[in-house]
Scaffold this motif. Structure first.
Motif, PDB file in Angstrom:
ATOM      1  N   MET A  65       0.817  -1.213   0.000  1.00  0.00           N
ATOM      2  CA  MET A  65       0.000   0.000   0.000  1.00  0.00           C
ATOM      3  C   MET A  65       0.854   1.267   0.000  1.00  0.00           C
ATOM      4  O   MET A  65       0.536   2.240  -0.685  1.00  0.00           O
ATOM      5  N   THR A  66       1.929   1.282   0.769  1.00  0.00           N
ATOM      6  CA  THR A  66       2.782   2.472   0.814  1.00  0.00           C
ATOM      7  C   THR A  66       3.594   2.615  -0.475  1.00  0.00           C
ATOM      8  O   THR A  66       3.794   3.725  -0.971  1.00  0.00           O
ATOM      9  N   SER A  67       4.033   1.489  -1.028  1.00  0.00           N
ATOM     10  CA  SER A  67       4.791   1.541  -2.287  1.00  0.00           C
ATOM     11  C   SER A  67       3.922   2.068  -3.415  1.00  0.00           C
ATOM     12  O   SER A  67       4.401   2.780  -4.310  1.00  0.00           O
ATOM     13  N   ALA A  68       2.629   1.735  -3.382  1.00  0.00           N
ATOM     14  CA  ALA A  68       1.704   2.156  -4.440  1.00  0.00           C
ATOM     15  C   ALA A  68       1.567   3.665  -4.519  1.00  0.00           C
ATOM     16  O   ALA A  68       1.271   4.211  -5.585  1.00  0.00           O
ATOM     17  N   VAL A  69       1.791   4.364  -3.393  1.00  0.00           N
ATOM     18  CA  VAL A  69       1.664   5.829  -3.392  1.00  0.00           C
ATOM     19  C   VAL A  69       3.020   6.523  -3.244  1.00  0.00           C
ATOM     20  O   VAL A  69       3.091   7.735  -3.066  1.00  0.00           O
ATOM     21  N   GLY A  70       4.096   5.726  -3.310  1.00  0.00           N
ATOM     22  CA  GLY A  70       5.427   6.309  -3.265  1.00  0.00           C
ATOM     23  C   GLY A  70       5.891   6.759  -1.897  1.00  0.00           C
ATOM     24  O   GLY A  70       6.731   7.650  -1.791  1.00  0.00           O
ATOM     25  N   MET A  71       5.357   6.146  -0.824  1.00  0.00           N
ATOM     26  CA  MET A  71       5.780   6.510   0.528  1.00  0.00           C
ATOM     27  C   MET A  71       6.640   5.399   1.116  1.00  0.00           C
ATOM     28  O   MET A  71       6.410   4.213   0.857  1.00  0.00           O
ATOM     29  N   THR A  72       7.628   5.798   1.922  1.00  0.00           N
ATOM     30  CA  THR A  72       8.500   4.829   2.583  1.00  0.00           C
ATOM     31  C   THR A  72       8.242   4.850   4.079  1.00  0.00           C
ATOM     32  O   THR A  72       8.575   5.829   4.758  1.00  0.00           O
ATOM     33  N   PRO A  73       7.646   3.795   4.635  1.00  0.00           N
ATOM     34  CA  PRO A  73       7.420   3.756   6.081  1.00  0.00           C
ATOM     35  C   PRO A  73       8.738   3.583   6.835  1.00  0.00           C
ATOM     36  O   PRO A  73       9.690   3.007   6.311  1.00  0.00           O
ATOM     37  N   VAL A  74       8.753   4.081   8.078  1.00  0.00           N
ATOM     38  CA  VAL A  74       9.984   4.090   8.867  1.00  0.00           C
ATOM     39  C   VAL A  74       9.770   3.406  10.215  1.00  0.00           C
ATOM     40  O   VAL A  74       8.782   3.673  10.907  1.00  0.00           O
ATOM     41  N   CYS A  75      10.708   2.536  10.579  1.00  0.00           N
ATOM     42  CA  CYS A  75      10.743   1.932  11.920  1.00  0.00           C
ATOM     43  C   CYS A  75      12.135   1.368  12.133  1.00  0.00           C
ATOM     44  O   CYS A  75      12.589   0.501  11.391  1.00  0.00           O
ATOM     45  N   SER A  76      12.826   1.869  13.174  1.00  0.00           N
ATOM     46  CA  SER A  76      14.228   1.486  13.358  1.00  0.00           C
ATOM     47  C   SER A  76      14.423   0.237  14.212  1.00  0.00           C
ATOM     48  O   SER A  76      15.512  -0.337  14.207  1.00  0.00           O
ATOM     49  N   ASN A  77      13.415  -0.200  14.945  1.00  0.00           N
ATOM     50  CA  ASN A  77      13.613  -1.407  15.759  1.00  0.00           C
ATOM     51  C   ASN A  77      12.766  -2.576  15.278  1.00  0.00           C
ATOM     52  O   ASN A  77      12.413  -3.467  16.051  1.00  0.00           O
ATOM     53  N   LEU A  78      12.455  -2.570  13.981  1.00  0.00           N
ATOM     54  CA  LEU A  78      11.763  -3.716  13.402  1.00  0.00           C
ATOM     55  C   LEU A  78      12.697  -4.923  13.463  1.00  0.00           C
ATOM     56  O   LEU A  78      13.918  -4.794  13.309  1.00  0.00           O
ATOM     57  N   ALA A  79      12.141  -6.090  13.705  1.00  0.00           N
ATOM     58  CA  ALA A  79      12.947  -7.301  13.797  1.00  0.00           C
ATOM     59  C   ALA A  79      13.722  -7.509  12.503  1.00  0.00           C
ATOM     60  O   ALA A  79      13.222  -7.229  11.407  1.00  0.00           O
ATOM     61  N   GLU A  80      14.938  -8.009  12.634  1.00  0.00           N
ATOM     62  CA  GLU A  80      15.801  -8.200  11.470  1.00  0.00           C
ATOM     63  C   GLU A  80      15.147  -9.148  10.462  1.00  0.00           C
ATOM     64  O   GLU A  80      14.670 -10.230  10.817  1.00  0.00           O
ATOM     65  N   GLY A  81      15.116  -8.733   9.204  1.00  0.00           N
ATOM     66  CA  GLY A  81      14.557  -9.567   8.146  1.00  0.00           C
ATOM     67  C   GLY A  81      13.051  -9.512   8.015  1.00  0.00           C
ATOM     68  O   GLY A  81      12.476 -10.178   7.161  1.00  0.00           O
ATOM     69  N   ALA A  82      12.386  -8.702   8.854  1.00  0.00           N
ATOM     70  CA  ALA A  82      10.916  -8.652   8.823  1.00  0.00           C
ATOM     71  C   ALA A  82      10.393  -7.926   7.594  1.00  0.00           C
ATOM     72  O   ALA A  82       9.288  -8.210   7.130  1.00  0.00           O
ATOM     73  N   SER A  83      11.179  -6.974   7.063  1.00  0.00           N
ATOM     74  CA  SER A  83      10.705  -6.206   5.918  1.00  0.00           C
ATOM     75  C   SER A  83      11.880  -5.682   5.105  1.00  0.00           C
ATOM     76  O   SER A  83      12.900  -5.269   5.663  1.00  0.00           O
ATOM     77  N   ASP A  84      11.707  -5.715   3.782  1.00  0.00           N
ATOM     78  CA  ASP A  84      12.712  -5.147   2.885  1.00  0.00           C
ATOM     79  C   ASP A  84      12.337  -3.733   2.456  1.00  0.00           C
ATOM     80  O   ASP A  84      13.105  -3.071   1.767  1.00  0.00           O
ATOM     81  N   VAL A  85      11.156  -3.287   2.831  1.00  0.00           N
ATOM     82  CA  VAL A  85      10.644  -1.990   2.380  1.00  0.00           C
ATOM     83  C   VAL A  85      10.684  -0.941   3.483  1.00  0.00           C
ATOM     84  O   VAL A  85      11.029   0.216   3.245  1.00  0.00           O
TER      85      VAL A  85
END
Length: 388
Positions: A65-85
């Motif tokens: 959903m965020t990629s579709a509108v050109g936005m990059t979500p941010v979170c610095s303590n997301l578990a390693e490998g949980a997201s590439d975006v």
């Protein structure tokens, strides 16, 4: 927001969304979320901090959903490998200043919300997360969005290990005025479900930082200046929701009709009518479907309704019959194969629930003659045949 841009200029205005765009799951909420994200993109938001509610559809869907509108979500303590975006931070340059913005989600809050909402937002403890980030990236101003309850805020901030220039509360109830937290951390709240726009005027000579110019505006429809693109987006969404509710109502009405009384199958009948069920099992009715199968006609719509239970006869279009969820196929409704009790006495759900209040109809001559016609059963005589 237009007034703020007019007062300060694009190059001196940072637009930050503190997350928790979604509140619950479901088709309607997902569609609303897509429209909200699209509107954020149209308004030129610089940063979108991920809150626990943003994962209500799963991280992969959030990424889509965020990629579709050109936005990059941010979170610095997301578990390693949980997201590439989802990025650990964003570095935004405004008026020659490099602003480092990141976001932290309290593992406690994520766990609590997961228990209530089936939210899957895997995050790791915040200890040691920010220091390497702040040390490796040159910046002039640092902003950290924190996703935690106000009751846990002091404890949560105590584990950061660094001192950002500004803390923004992402998850909260209502607006929290600026305040200085333990350790001299300056903290501001954000808004109330999008109904309040909060703004902080940060002077270029930011140290020591004071928040005397913090302001918030409670929004009303009268205050909103029409913006053609977003107005069109909202109009389209409103029409979509009208159609959605209209179609859902139709579907629910049909479902309510179909569920008012439907076919259960002979395994239910035998619970109370053992003798009759035993007699039925020895009758030709109990093996009616096999006669078609032996002739290779089991899929013939002209024949099948009279060899199963609850299937509308060809040429009959009674809405009452169509909505009783009778036999459709051996794969979908194997319990309704053959001519069972309900084929002659009608659907038995309500009867099984309360036999005295919901007696079954009698299997009279008219019922039998629906299938035993001159063409299909020449010489058939009602009363001479063994029914059960």
């Amino acid at each position: 927001m237009q007034q703020l841009l007019a007062d300060y200029g694009e190059d001196q205005t940072l637009r930050l969304n503190a997350g928790n765009v979604f509140k619950r799951d479901g088709v309607l909420e997902k569609r609303r979320g897509q429209v909200i994200l699209q509107a954020y993109a149209m308004m030129g938001y610089d940063v979108y901090a991920v809150g626990p509610y943003d994962a209500v559809f799963g991280l992969k869907e959030l990424e889509r959903m965020t990629s579709a509108v050109g936005m990059t979500p941010v979170c610095s303590n997301l578990a390693e490998g949980a997201s590439d975006v989802i990025a650990p931070y964003q570095l935004v340059e405004k008026s020659g200043q490099k602003i480092l913005i990141t976001n932290l989600v309290d593992p406690w809050l994520s766990e609590v919300k997961s228990e209530k909402k089936s939210i899957d937002l895997p995050v790791r403890p915040v200890e040691g997360v920010l220091a390497p980030l702040f040390e490796s990236i040159p910046y002039d101003l640092s902003i950290v969005v924190v996703q935690t309850a106000t009751s846990h805020l002091e404890d949560f901030l105590g584990h950061l290990g660094v001192k950002p220039d500004l803390i923004v509360l992402g998850y909260q109830e209502g607006v929290l005025p600026p305040k200085e937290m333990t350790g001299g951390l300056m903290c501001v709240g954000n808004n109330l479900n999008g109904k309040i726009l909060a703004a902080v005027d940060i002077p270029r000579d930011k140290k020591p930082l004071t928040l005397e110019n913090w302001q918030h505006v409670t929004l009303s429809m009268a205050d909103v200046v029409p913006e053609p693109q977003i107005d069109r987006l909202i109009t389209e969404q409103e029409q979509w929701e009208k159609d959605f509710h209209r179609n859902k109502k139709k579907s629910n009405n049909a479902l309510a009709r179909s569920q008012s009384n439907f076919y259960l199958g002979s395994d239910w009948c035998v619970r109370c009518h053992r003798d009759i069920s035993a007699s039925w099992k020895t009758s030709r009715h109990a093996h009616a479907l096999s006669t078609l199968q032996n002739k290779g006609r089991a899929d013939d719509p002209r024949c099948l309704p009279c060899h199963v239970t609850g299937m509308t006869l060809e040429g009959e279009d009674s809405q009452e019959d169509l909505n009783r969820e009778g036999f459709t196929s051996l794969e979908q409704t194997p319990h309704l194969g053959n001519v069972q009790c309900e084929a002659c006495h009608g659907p038995g759900k309500l009867h099984a629930r309360n036999p005295k209040l919901n007696p079954l109809k009698r299997g009279d001559e008219n019922v039998c003659l629906r299938c035993h016609t001159e063409d299909t059963s020449p010489g058939f005589s009602y009363g001479k045949e063994k029914v059960h």
